[in-house]
Design a protein around this motif. Structure first.
Motif, PDB file in Angstrom:
ATOM      1  N   PRO A  69    -117.631  23.745 -54.296  1.00  0.00           N
ATOM      2  CA  PRO A  69    -117.441  24.137 -52.855  1.00  0.00           C
ATOM      3  C   PRO A  69    -118.592  23.279 -51.872  1.00  0.00           C
ATOM      4  CG  PRO A  69    -117.742  26.024 -54.418  1.00  0.00           C
ATOM      5  CD  PRO A  69    -118.087  24.610 -54.979  1.00  0.00           C
ATOM      6  N   LEU A  70    -117.961  22.832 -50.884  1.00  0.00           N
ATOM      7  CA  LEU A  70    -118.853  22.485 -49.793  1.00  0.00           C
ATOM      8  C   LEU A  70    -119.183  23.912 -48.912  1.00  0.00           C
ATOM      9  CD1 LEU A  70    -119.758  19.984 -48.886  1.00  0.00           C
ATOM     10  CD2 LEU A  70    -117.626  19.580 -47.313  1.00  0.00           C
ATOM     11  N   ASP A  71    -120.306  24.344 -48.786  1.00  0.00           N
ATOM     12  CA  ASP A  71    -120.925  25.608 -48.224  1.00  0.00           C
ATOM     13  C   ASP A  71    -121.445  25.073 -46.861  1.00  0.00           C
ATOM     14  OD1 ASP A  71    -121.885  28.051 -47.777  1.00  0.00           O
ATOM     15  OD2 ASP A  71    -123.505  27.699 -49.000  1.00  0.00           O
ATOM     16  N   LEU A  72    -120.784  25.409 -45.891  1.00  0.00           N
ATOM     17  CA  LEU A  72    -121.197  25.124 -44.424  1.00  0.00           C
ATOM     18  C   LEU A  72    -121.488  26.149 -43.486  1.00  0.00           C
ATOM     19  CD1 LEU A  72    -118.583  22.212 -44.199  1.00  0.00           C
ATOM     20  CD2 LEU A  72    -121.064  21.953 -44.889  1.00  0.00           C
ATOM     21  N   PRO A  73    -122.702  27.135 -43.743  1.00  0.00           N
ATOM     22  CA  PRO A  73    -122.957  28.198 -42.793  1.00  0.00           C
ATOM     23  C   PRO A  73    -123.153  27.525 -41.558  1.00  0.00           C
ATOM     24  CG  PRO A  73    -124.717  27.728 -44.287  1.00  0.00           C
ATOM     25  CD  PRO A  73    -123.558  26.835 -44.774  1.00  0.00           C
ATOM     26  N   MET A  74    -122.554  28.534 -40.563  1.00  0.00           N
ATOM     27  CA  MET A  74    -123.005  28.111 -39.260  1.00  0.00           C
ATOM     28  C   MET A  74    -124.557  28.166 -38.971  1.00  0.00           C
ATOM     29  SD  MET A  74    -122.081  30.288 -35.773  1.00  0.00           S
ATOM     30  CE  MET A  74    -123.382  31.379 -36.008  1.00  0.00           C
ATOM     31  N   ARG A  75    -124.897  26.982 -38.237  1.00  0.00           N
ATOM     32  CA  ARG A  75    -126.306  27.217 -37.550  1.00  0.00           C
ATOM     33  C   ARG A  75    -126.626  27.574 -36.371  1.00  0.00           C
ATOM     34  NH1 ARG A  75    -127.931  27.265 -42.614  1.00  0.00           N
ATOM     35  NH2 ARG A  75    -128.255  25.384 -43.883  1.00  0.00           N
ATOM     36  N   ARG A  76    -125.656  27.030 -35.780  1.00  0.00           N
ATOM     37  CA  ARG A  76    -125.663  27.522 -34.086  1.00  0.00           C
ATOM     38  C   ARG A  76    -124.406  27.632 -33.731  1.00  0.00           C
ATOM     39  NH1 ARG A  76    -130.737  27.417 -31.619  1.00  0.00           N
ATOM     40  NH2 ARG A  76    -130.223  27.938 -29.369  1.00  0.00           N
ATOM     41  N   ALA A  77    -124.021  28.516 -32.556  1.00  0.00           N
ATOM     42  CA  ALA A  77    -122.699  28.418 -32.026  1.00  0.00           C
ATOM     43  C   ALA A  77    -122.811  27.764 -30.773  1.00  0.00           C
ATOM     44  CB  ALA A  77    -122.292  29.900 -32.124  1.00  0.00           C
ATOM     45  N   TYR A  78    -122.037  27.001 -30.337  1.00  0.00           N
ATOM     46  CA  TYR A  78    -122.120  26.500 -28.754  1.00  0.00           C
ATOM     47  C   TYR A  78    -120.924  26.995 -28.262  1.00  0.00           C
ATOM     48  CZ  TYR A  78    -125.324  23.157 -31.058  1.00  0.00           C
ATOM     49  OH  TYR A  78    -126.472  22.816 -31.375  1.00  0.00           O
ATOM     50  N   ARG A  79    -119.916  27.574 -28.913  1.00  0.00           N
ATOM     51  CA  ARG A  79    -118.628  28.276 -28.223  1.00  0.00           C
ATOM     52  C   ARG A  79    -117.823  29.044 -29.346  1.00  0.00           C
ATOM     53  NH1 ARG A  79    -115.495  26.494 -23.720  1.00  0.00           N
ATOM     54  NH2 ARG A  79    -113.842  27.992 -23.555  1.00  0.00           N
ATOM     55  N   ILE A  80    -117.780  30.510 -28.984  1.00  0.00           N
ATOM     56  CA  ILE A  80    -116.893  31.124 -30.260  1.00  0.00           C
ATOM     57  C   ILE A  80    -116.012  32.048 -29.492  1.00  0.00           C
ATOM     58  CG2 ILE A  80    -119.012  31.679 -31.602  1.00  0.00           C
ATOM     59  CD1 ILE A  80    -119.677  34.053 -29.845  1.00  0.00           C
TER      60      ILE A  80
END
Lengths: 152, 211
Positions: A131-142
């Motif tokens: 699996p490619l595990d891509l946790p958010m590092r920073r939110a620019y828009r949610i």
């Protein structure tokens, strides 16, 4: 679908924020100029029709738990089987097929990062796919919100 | 409000998340329903929600629309390989575009070079292609590569859940009547038809974008 005037105004006004008060439906009804019964009826209709995916709290999972975006590159002939396997995990709450080598994309959510890692290892073991595990590092828009202008 | 949560609050909070993440029951007094489930008073349930919101654990309480049903039937997860040095400046710029519903920085991995994700939604394929083009212009030479992953099916879409709600008011156990064609599916564990949207929904909600 056709949205009546009240439905349209309700979504425009409340897709971001409902009043968090003792009588929220009443407060919304007051603002939209209808009765509480009409307001609740409108919500129920929109919900039953699937126009609203839900009415309730949107949790900040970096505060209330952990989550990550995961992708798997699944051989086309195994898609159904792998998707079904992945969907069985209660930690999986969205799962989309996308047109790419990494074709299966889902969000894992749990009480903490450890739970997610366990789940990722599990999925890897069960599918043989990394699996490619891509946790958010920073939110620019949610935010999720859309103008209803010009909707049919 | 302070970020400190006492132990009983933590247990209550977990229960509250389980009970409400798929949505509140649309009953006359939702707080009374919640209070009954939690074994506390209505006033306490409301106070707990208010505390969680003040604390940031609840982003917002909302009537979360389903984009697909609102006519936004096309979505693309655009992904960008952006110069790390310029991310602080460009991330917020892309996030501020009106056609972007979610925008996140994520780590690069072996075999995955893209570090910026922006979800775009539109009423046609042309619309989201134009959105992608606009982002490309904004990123300029800070972007080395990009791609757009369109969704072809929803394989599972639920509100976040720690457990399946057992109350009879749970609204995710009934199939909504199709109102238009093709009917959108929003069922848990259902393999949907082509033309799905992503989203998100909810920020967490829906989109493969939240954390």
């Amino acid at each position: 679908m056709q949205l009546d005037n009240l439905s349209r105004r309700l979504i425009e006004r409340y897709q971001h924020n409902l009043p968090l008060c003792a009588e929220p439906w009443q407060a919304m009804a007051d603002e939209l100029g209808c009765s509480e019964a009409e307001l609740l009826d409108c919500l129920q209709r929109l919900d039953a029709a699937g126009v609203l995916s839900r009415v309730g709290p949107v949790f900040e999972h970096s505060r209330a738990g952990a989550s990550t975006l995961v992708a798997l590159a699944v051989p086309p002939e195994r898609l159904e089987q792998v998707a079904e396997l992945v969907n069985r995990y209660p930690e999986v709450n969205h799962n989309y097929l996308r047109e790419h080598d990494y074709n299966l994309w889902f969000v894992l959510t749990g009480p903490d990062r450890q739970t997610l890692q366990r789940c990722l290892r599990d999925i890897e073991g069960a599918t043989g796919l990394l699996p490619l595990d891509l946790p958010m590092r920073r939110a620019y828009r949610i935010d999720l919100g859309f103008s209803l202008e010009g909707t049919p | 409000m302070s970020a400190c949560i006492c132990p009983s609050d933590a247990t209550l909070t977990r229960r509250l998340i389980e009970l409400t993440q798929a949505g509140l029951p649309l009953v006359a007094d939702p707080w009374a329903w919640l209070a009954e489930q939690l074994g506390i008073s209505s006033a306490q349930a409301l106070a707990l929600l208010q505390r969680l919101q003040a604390d940031g654990a609840i982003r917002r309480i909302a009537a979360v629309p389903n984009h697909y049903r609102l006519g936004y039937r096309h979505n693309g997860m655009t992904v960008w390989d952006v110069d790390d040095e310029r991310m602080a400046e460009l991330g917020p710029l892309i996030g501020a575009q009106p056609f972007v519903s979610h925008c996140y920085r994520r780590p690069r991995r072996d075999g995955w070079r893209y570090n910026l994700f922006a979800m775009v939604h539109g009423r046609s394929a042309e619309e989201i292609d134009a959105d992608r083009q606009r982002i490309r212009q904004l990123l300029g030479n800070a972007c080395r590569a990009d791609d757009m992953l369109v969704s072809s099916r929803i394989l599972k879409k639920t509100g976040l859940r720690l457990q399946k709600a057992e109350n009879p008011l749970s609204r995710h156990t009934t199939e909504p009547a199709p109102l238009d064609s093709p009917p959108a599916r929003r069922m848990t564990g259902v393999v949907g038809k082509a033309g799905a949207e992503a989203g998100a929904a909810s920020p967490q909600e829906k989109a493969p974008c939240s954390e």
